[in-house]
Write a protein that holds these residues in place. Structure first.
Motif, PDB file in Angstrom:
ATOM      1  N   VAL A 115      36.451   5.783  42.342  1.00  0.00           N
ATOM      2  CA  VAL A 115      35.352   4.819  42.258  1.00  0.00           C
ATOM      3  C   VAL A 115      35.628   3.565  43.092  1.00  0.00           C
ATOM      4  N   GLY A 116      36.900   3.172  43.176  1.00  0.00           N
ATOM      5  CA  GLY A 116      37.258   1.978  43.937  1.00  0.00           C
ATOM      6  C   GLY A 116      37.029   0.670  43.210  1.00  0.00           C
ATOM      7  N   LEU A 117      36.821   0.752  41.897  1.00  0.00           N
ATOM      8  CA  LEU A 117      36.617  -0.444  41.086  1.00  0.00           C
ATOM      9  C   LEU A 117      37.680  -0.551  40.011  1.00  0.00           C
ATOM     10  N   ALA A 118      37.974  -1.777  39.614  1.00  0.00           N
ATOM     11  CA  ALA A 118      38.943  -2.008  38.549  1.00  0.00           C
ATOM     12  C   ALA A 118      38.301  -1.767  37.190  1.00  0.00           C
ATOM     13  N   ASP A 119      39.113  -1.331  36.256  1.00  0.00           N
ATOM     14  CA  ASP A 119      38.686  -1.309  34.865  1.00  0.00           C
ATOM     15  C   ASP A 119      38.613  -2.746  34.369  1.00  0.00           C
ATOM     16  N   ARG A 120      37.974  -2.940  33.235  1.00  0.00           N
ATOM     17  CA  ARG A 120      37.905  -4.242  32.580  1.00  0.00           C
ATOM     18  C   ARG A 120      39.231  -4.391  31.826  1.00  0.00           C
TER      19      ARG A 120
ATOM     20  N   SER B 197      39.137  -8.509  41.336  1.00  0.00           N
ATOM     21  CA  SER B 197      38.248  -7.367  41.532  1.00  0.00           C
ATOM     22  C   SER B 197      38.509  -6.835  42.935  1.00  0.00           C
ATOM     23  N   THR B 198      37.958  -5.679  43.226  1.00  0.00           N
ATOM     24  CA  THR B 198      38.169  -5.086  44.550  1.00  0.00           C
ATOM     25  C   THR B 198      37.187  -5.630  45.587  1.00  0.00           C
TER      26      THR B 198
ATOM     27  N   PHE C 254      46.206 -12.052  34.277  1.00  0.00           N
ATOM     28  CA  PHE C 254      45.510 -11.266  35.292  1.00  0.00           C
ATOM     29  C   PHE C 254      44.299 -10.663  34.599  1.00  0.00           C
ATOM     30  N   PHE C 255      43.119 -11.014  35.079  1.00  0.00           N
ATOM     31  CA  PHE C 255      41.860 -10.671  34.434  1.00  0.00           C
ATOM     32  C   PHE C 255      41.057  -9.802  35.396  1.00  0.00           C
ATOM     33  N   PHE C 256      41.203  -8.488  35.251  1.00  0.00           N
ATOM     34  CA  PHE C 256      40.526  -7.534  36.130  1.00  0.00           C
ATOM     35  C   PHE C 256      39.103  -7.288  35.645  1.00  0.00           C
ATOM     36  N   TYR C 257      38.190  -7.165  36.596  1.00  0.00           N
ATOM     37  CA  TYR C 257      36.800  -6.837  36.277  1.00  0.00           C
ATOM     38  C   TYR C 257      36.245  -5.949  37.393  1.00  0.00           C
ATOM     39  N   PRO C 258      35.214  -5.163  37.096  1.00  0.00           N
ATOM     40  CA  PRO C 258      34.741  -4.178  38.073  1.00  0.00           C
ATOM     41  C   PRO C 258      34.188  -4.746  39.376  1.00  0.00           C
ATOM     42  N   ALA C 259      33.254  -5.702  39.311  1.00  0.00           N
ATOM     43  CA  ALA C 259      32.631  -6.118  40.570  1.00  0.00           C
ATOM     44  C   ALA C 259      31.883  -7.438  40.433  1.00  0.00           C
TER      45      ALA C 259
ATOM     46  N   GLY D  96      43.021  -2.662  47.056  1.00  0.00           N
ATOM     47  CA  GLY D  96      43.350  -2.028  45.777  1.00  0.00           C
ATOM     48  C   GLY D  96      44.811  -2.149  45.389  1.00  0.00           C
ATOM     49  N   GLN D  97      45.598  -2.888  46.147  1.00  0.00           N
ATOM     50  CA  GLN D  97      47.034  -2.991  45.876  1.00  0.00           C
ATOM     51  C   GLN D  97      47.325  -3.531  44.476  1.00  0.00           C
ATOM     52  N   ILE D  98      46.698  -4.646  44.127  1.00  0.00           N
ATOM     53  CA  ILE D  98      46.979  -5.256  42.819  1.00  0.00           C
ATOM     54  C   ILE D  98      46.422  -4.380  41.703  1.00  0.00           C
ATOM     55  N   THR D  99      45.213  -3.911  41.885  1.00  0.00           N
ATOM     56  CA  THR D  99      44.565  -3.072  40.875  1.00  0.00           C
ATOM     57  C   THR D  99      45.386  -1.813  40.621  1.00  0.00           C
ATOM     58  N   ASN D 100      45.890  -1.207  41.686  1.00  0.00           N
ATOM     59  CA  ASN D 100      46.756  -0.023  41.525  1.00  0.00           C
ATOM     60  C   ASN D 100      48.103  -0.392  40.922  1.00  0.00           C
ATOM     61  N   ASN D 101      48.663  -1.551  41.308  1.00  0.00           N
ATOM     62  CA  ASN D 101      49.944  -1.992  40.726  1.00  0.00           C
ATOM     63  C   ASN D 101      49.861  -2.103  39.213  1.00  0.00           C
ATOM     64  N   PHE D 102      48.714  -2.541  38.711  1.00  0.00           N
ATOM     65  CA  PHE D 102      48.523  -2.685  37.268  1.00  0.00           C
ATOM     66  C   PHE D 102      47.915  -1.425  36.643  1.00  0.00           C
TER      67      PHE D 102
END
Length: 187
Positions: free
Chosen positions: A115-120, A72-73, A36-41, A102-108
Motif C-alpha cells: 500500500v505504501g502507507l503507514a499504519d496508525r 507519514s509517507t 514517533f506518531f505514524f499516520y497514513p496520509a 519508507g525508511q522510517i516506517t519500515n524501521n518501525f
C-alpha cells in the motif's frame, strides 16, 4: 513486531517544522524522550483530528523533555501544504517527517504491505533511543493524546524509579507498586 526494548534504527529524513524544512536523523532523537506518531496520509480524515489533538498537548510534552515526530509517507512539501491549508494541522509546532522512501516506517515495522502507507501507530522512545511502548490501531480508530501523555508520564516514572511499576489507570502522584514475592497473589 517485537520492537519493545530495541534501539531505533538509523534514519535520515526532511521534516517540516515551524515554517522551515529541517533534516532529522536518529542521532537527533537521542538525549531526550521522543514520540514517533505514524499516520497514513496527509489530507485525510481521522489523521488531522489526531494530529491536532497531539498539537494541543505538545507544550506539555515539551515540558517533560519529550519531542514529537509525526511521520507519514508523504513528502515534507505535502506536510507544508497541509499545514498552510488546514486549520487543525496549522496548530502543529512539532516535526512532521516526510518518509516517502519508507525508511522510517519500515524501521518501525508499520508499513502496510503493498500500500505504501503507514499504519496508525505510536512509539515512545527513551533518551537512549530504546523503544519503551507502542500502540497500533486500525485505519478508522483514532488515538487519544491525553492517554498518550499518561503513558509518557508512567514510562518516565518507571525509568526514574527502578523497582517500581505503574498499575492500570495510574496517574501522576498516585501509588505505584514494588513487585516482590510478598505481593504475589495479593493484588
Amino acid at each position: 513486531m517485537a520492537l519493545i526494548n530495541t534501539t531505533i534504527k538509523p534514519f535520515k529524513a526532511t521534516a517540516y517544522k515551524e515554517g522551515k524544512f529541517v533534516d532529522v536523523t536518529d542521532a537527533d532523537v537521542k538525549g531526550k524522550w521522543a514520540v514517533f506518531f505514524f499516520y497514513p496520509a496527509d489530507f485525510t480524515f481521522v489523521c488531522p483530528t489526531e494530529l491536532e489533538d497531539l498539537a494541543d498537548i505538545y507544550p506539555t510534552l515539551q515540558k517533560l523533555n519529550v519531542e514529537v515526530y509525526s511521520v507519514s509517507t508523504d513528502t515534507h512539501f505535502s506536510h507544508k501544504a497541509w499545514h498552510d491549508t488546514s486549520p487543525a494541522i496549522g496548530k502543529i509546532n512539532y516535526y512532521m517527517l516526510g518518509d516517502q522512501s519508507g525508511q522510517i516506517t519500515n524501521n518501525f515495522d508499520v508499513m502496510r504491505p503493498g500500500v505504501g502507507l503507514a499504519d496508525r501507530a505510536t512509539f515512545l522512545v527513551d533518551p537512549e533511543g530504546v523503544i519503551q511502548f507502542m500502540e497500533i490501531t486500525s485505519e478508522g480508530v483514532g488515538r487519544n493524546a491525553t492517554e498518550l501523555l499518561r503513558k509518557v508520564k508512567a514510562a518516565q516514572y518507571v525509568a526514574a524509579n527502578p523497582g517500581e511499576v505503574c498499575p492500570a489507570k495510574w496517574e501522576e502522584g498516585e501509588a505505584t507498586l514494588a513487585p516482590s514475592l510478598d505481593l504475589v497473589g495479593k493484588i
